[in-house]
Design a protein around this motif. Structure first.
Motif, short mmCIF file in Angstrom:
data_model
loop_
_atom_site.label_atom_id
_atom_site.label_comp_id
_atom_site.label_asym_id
_atom_site.label_seq_id
_atom_site.Cartn_x
_atom_site.Cartn_y
_atom_site.Cartn_z
N THR A 9 16.67 32.63 24.28
CA THR A 9 16.12 32.59 22.93
C THR A 9 17.05 31.85 21.96
OG1 THR A 9 17.14 34.75 22.43
CG2 THR A 9 14.87 34.75 23.26
N GLY A 10 18.04 31.15 22.51
CA GLY A 10 18.93 30.38 21.67
C GLY A 10 20.12 31.14 21.11
N TYR A 11 20.38 32.34 21.65
CA TYR A 11 21.50 33.16 21.17
C TYR A 11 22.42 33.54 22.32
CZ TYR A 11 18.97 33.48 16.80
OH TYR A 11 18.33 33.17 15.62
N GLY A 12 22.79 32.55 23.11
CA GLY A 12 23.62 32.81 24.28
C GLY A 12 25.00 33.34 23.98
N HIS A 13 25.45 33.23 22.72
CA HIS A 13 26.81 33.65 22.37
C HIS A 13 26.93 35.14 22.07
CE1 HIS A 13 24.71 33.16 18.56
NE2 HIS A 13 25.59 33.97 18.02
N VAL A 14 25.82 35.82 21.86
CA VAL A 14 25.90 37.16 21.26
C VAL A 14 26.50 38.21 22.19
CG1 VAL A 14 24.06 36.80 19.59
CG2 VAL A 14 23.49 37.65 21.87
N VAL A 15 26.27 38.12 23.48
CA VAL A 15 26.80 39.13 24.38
C VAL A 15 28.33 39.07 24.41
CG1 VAL A 15 26.91 39.92 26.77
CG2 VAL A 15 24.71 39.25 25.77
N GLU A 16 28.86 37.87 24.59
CA GLU A 16 30.32 37.73 24.64
C GLU A 16 30.95 38.09 23.30
OE1 GLU A 16 33.76 34.39 25.73
OE2 GLU A 16 31.63 33.92 25.95
N THR A 20 30.83 42.41 24.92
CA THR A 20 31.83 42.51 25.99
C THR A 20 33.25 42.22 25.53
OG1 THR A 20 31.41 40.21 26.66
CG2 THR A 20 30.12 41.95 27.75
N ARG A 21 33.47 42.00 24.26
CA ARG A 21 34.83 41.84 23.74
C ARG A 21 35.65 43.06 24.13
NH1 ARG A 21 36.02 40.28 17.42
NH2 ARG A 21 38.23 39.76 17.63
N THR A 22 36.90 42.86 24.57
CA THR A 22 37.65 43.96 25.17
C THR A 22 38.69 44.55 24.22
OG1 THR A 22 39.25 42.42 26.16
CG2 THR A 22 37.35 43.06 27.50
N TYR A 23 38.93 45.85 24.44
CA TYR A 23 39.94 46.62 23.70
C TYR A 23 40.63 47.52 24.70
CZ TYR A 23 37.17 44.94 19.83
OH TYR A 23 36.49 44.12 18.96
N GLY A 24 41.92 47.31 24.88
CA GLY A 24 42.64 48.08 25.88
C GLY A 24 42.08 47.89 27.27
N GLY A 25 41.57 46.70 27.54
CA GLY A 25 41.00 46.39 28.85
C GLY A 25 39.58 46.85 29.05
N LEU A 26 38.97 47.44 28.01
CA LEU A 26 37.60 47.94 28.12
C LEU A 26 36.67 47.14 27.22
CD1 LEU A 26 38.30 51.77 27.96
CD2 LEU A 26 37.79 50.43 30.00
N PRO A 27 35.47 46.81 27.69
CA PRO A 27 34.52 46.11 26.83
C PRO A 27 34.01 47.03 25.73
CG PRO A 27 33.48 46.72 28.90
CD PRO A 27 34.94 47.04 29.05
N ARG A 28 33.63 46.42 24.62
CA ARG A 28 33.19 47.21 23.46
C ARG A 28 32.08 48.19 23.80
NH1 ARG A 28 31.44 43.97 18.28
NH2 ARG A 28 33.54 44.38 17.54
N TYR A 29 31.08 47.76 24.56
CA TYR A 29 29.96 48.66 24.84
C TYR A 29 30.42 49.91 25.55
CZ TYR A 29 29.85 47.28 29.79
OH TYR A 29 30.17 47.08 31.10
N LEU A 30 31.43 49.79 26.42
CA LEU A 30 31.91 50.95 27.16
C LEU A 30 32.72 51.88 26.26
CD1 LEU A 30 31.85 52.21 29.95
CD2 LEU A 30 33.94 50.94 30.51
N VAL A 31 33.48 51.31 25.34
CA VAL A 31 34.21 52.13 24.37
C VAL A 31 33.23 52.91 23.50
CG1 VAL A 31 35.83 52.09 22.44
CG2 VAL A 31 36.17 50.52 24.36
N LEU A 32 32.18 52.23 23.03
CA LEU A 32 31.17 52.91 22.22
C LEU A 32 30.49 54.02 22.99
CD1 LEU A 32 29.56 49.82 20.46
CD2 LEU A 32 30.92 51.60 19.35
N LEU A 76 22.67 49.10 23.14
CA LEU A 76 23.60 50.12 22.67
C LEU A 76 24.50 49.55 21.58
CD1 LEU A 76 25.69 52.50 24.91
CD2 LEU A 76 26.83 51.14 23.17
N THR A 77 25.07 48.39 21.83
CA THR A 77 25.98 47.78 20.86
C THR A 77 25.24 47.43 19.58
OG1 THR A 77 27.27 46.87 22.69
CG2 THR A 77 27.64 45.93 20.50
N ALA A 78 24.05 46.85 19.71
CA ALA A 78 23.27 46.49 18.52
C ALA A 78 22.96 47.71 17.67
CB ALA A 78 21.97 45.81 18.95
N ALA A 79 22.60 48.82 18.31
CA ALA A 79 22.27 50.03 17.56
C ALA A 79 23.48 50.55 16.79
CB ALA A 79 21.71 51.10 18.49
#
Length: 209
Positions: A9-16, A20-32, A76-79
């Motif tokens: 849909t022209g938004y290929g950048h949004v997931v990265e 999936t941006r990482t914090y302490g080796g964990l992606p954001r969605y998993l931290v949330l 999950l991340t969007a919400a």
């Protein structure tokens, strides 16, 4: 509506960028999803939270739609971003996804967003979810998160939506017994309300800074 990859849909950048941006080796969605940022001992809380606040303010509605139209990590991340920024214009979209319950894990984030919005309309969405899914004692979806969020809204709004669910031997007790036979742990309504309060108070505290 079938899910579509953001790059379709022209938004290929949004997931990265957002998921999936990482914090302490964990992606954001998993931290949330784990809630570890709500604990006092996670070293990355300040950095994680400031990035979350910045992204919640910066993400466009179109980018949020691209995430909501994809899989559970993105939804999950969007919400969470919607809830942190209190973008109430997404209430109907969140409500539709929540009631459909097409994917795992994202429902708790929908509950957070609805609790953050904090209106009677949000209480109606949560009530509709519980009416639909609490009688399903064979399903462990997001009934617990929904009850916790609705309890918070009842306290804020002076309403009593949860009374008929939590009466002795009512729908909540029957659901707990049913999923208990499936091996799932049970939590009291007080514990569930406390978890929702913890999430919302965290967001309230940081957004005041």
């Amino acid at each position: 509506m079938p899910s579509r990859r953001p790059d379709e849909t022209g938004y290929g950048h949004v997931v990265e960028r957002y998921v999936t941006r990482t914090y302490g080796g964990l992606p954001r969605y998993l931290v949330l999803n784990s809630g570890r940022f709500l604990g006092p001992r996670w070293w990355h809380t300040t950095r994680f939270t400031r990035h979350l606040l910045n992204d919640a303010a910066a993400i466009t509605d179109e980018e949020l739609e691209a995430l909501l139209g994809y899989e559970w990590r993105s939804r999950l991340t969007a919400a969470w971003l919607i809830g942190v920024d209190r973008r109430e214009r997404f209430r109907a979209r969140i409500g539709d996804l929540f009631l459909a319950s097409e994917v795992c894990y994202s429902g708790g984030a929908y509950c957070f967003a609805l609790a953050r919005f904090g209106t009677h309309a949000d209480a109606e969405v949560l009530t509709a979810y519980l009416d639909r899914y609490l009688p399903r004692t064979d399903l462990h979806y997001d009934q617990a998160a929904a009850l916790g969020a609705l309890l918070r809204l009842d306290a804020l709004l002076g309403t009593h939506h949860t009374d008929r669910f939590t009466e002795p031997d009512g729908l909540w007790d029957e659901w707990v017994k049913g999923v208990g036979r499936l091996g799932y742990p049970s939590y009291t309504p007080t514990e569930l309300r406390r978890w929702t309060d913890l999430q919302c108070d965290f967001a309230n505290g940081w957004t005041r800074l």
